[in-house]
Design a protein around this motif. Structure first.
Motif: not given
Length: 191
Positions: A1-30
């Protein structure tokens, strides 16, 4: 599987995944807070009036449910939101500690959530054809969630290949590269 080091809007993968974690945590609390609030209102002191209100709330969504069905749905929603909160924290810790198993656990839970979301969209559509808007929203959200699951799997795959995606590690790597190039430049000027 080919992988990229960037995700949405050219954000680095670690930052994008960290933001996904924060947003999903906030949504689950709500989601947990709202379902708990409706559950308390459903089990309130003045049971007849509050039950009519909560069932009336379900009618706004195009659903015609009795009080016991609303009670069961809210209980399941509270359990799922608590689990979602736990796995969101695991995703955040997985990125911060470069732990592929934590990232994988959130990915697998995300697959379960997607299956539940698609099944609930189909059940809502089968319950009443007038609730096609809610069914469409649930289905669209599950398709959007698939994109984030691909990002999370890419991070997991890179971690398994030995890539360190911690935040401080990237800064250390850049400093090492700069030092390597500076040493080579000094040697060429000395000759």
């Amino acid at each position: 599987m080919s992988t990229s080091e960037r995700c949405c809007f050219m954000v680095p993968l670690n930052i994008g995944c960290f933001v996904v974690g924060i947003v999903s945590c906030v949504l689950s609390i709500v989601m947990f807070s709202m379902s708990t609030l409706f559950f308390i209102l459903e089990s309130g002191v003045n049971k007849h009036e509050l039950t009519v209100e909560s069932v009336h709330f379900a009618k706004y969504l195009g659903l015609y449910l009795n009080s016991s069905s609303v009670h069961i749905i809210l209980s399941i929603t509270m359990i799922i939101s608590l689990l979602w909160m736990k796995f969101s924290v695991l995703l955040i810790l997985g990125i911060l500690r470069n732990n592929a198993n934590f990232v994988l656990s959130h990915f697998l839970f995300g697959i379960v959530i997607n299956i539940i979301s698609i099944l609930s969209a189909l059940l809502v559509l089968l319950q009443s054809l007038q609730s096609w808007k809610l069914s469409f929203v649930l289905f669209a959200l599950s398709l959007l969630h698939i994109h984030f699951l691909v990002v999370i799997y890419t991070v997991y795959d890179l971690m398994n290949r030995g890539k360190d995606l911690r935040f401080h590690q990237q800064a250390d790597d850049e400093d090492l590269l700069v030092e390597c190039f500076d040493d080579n430049l000094d040697i060429t000027y000395r000759k």
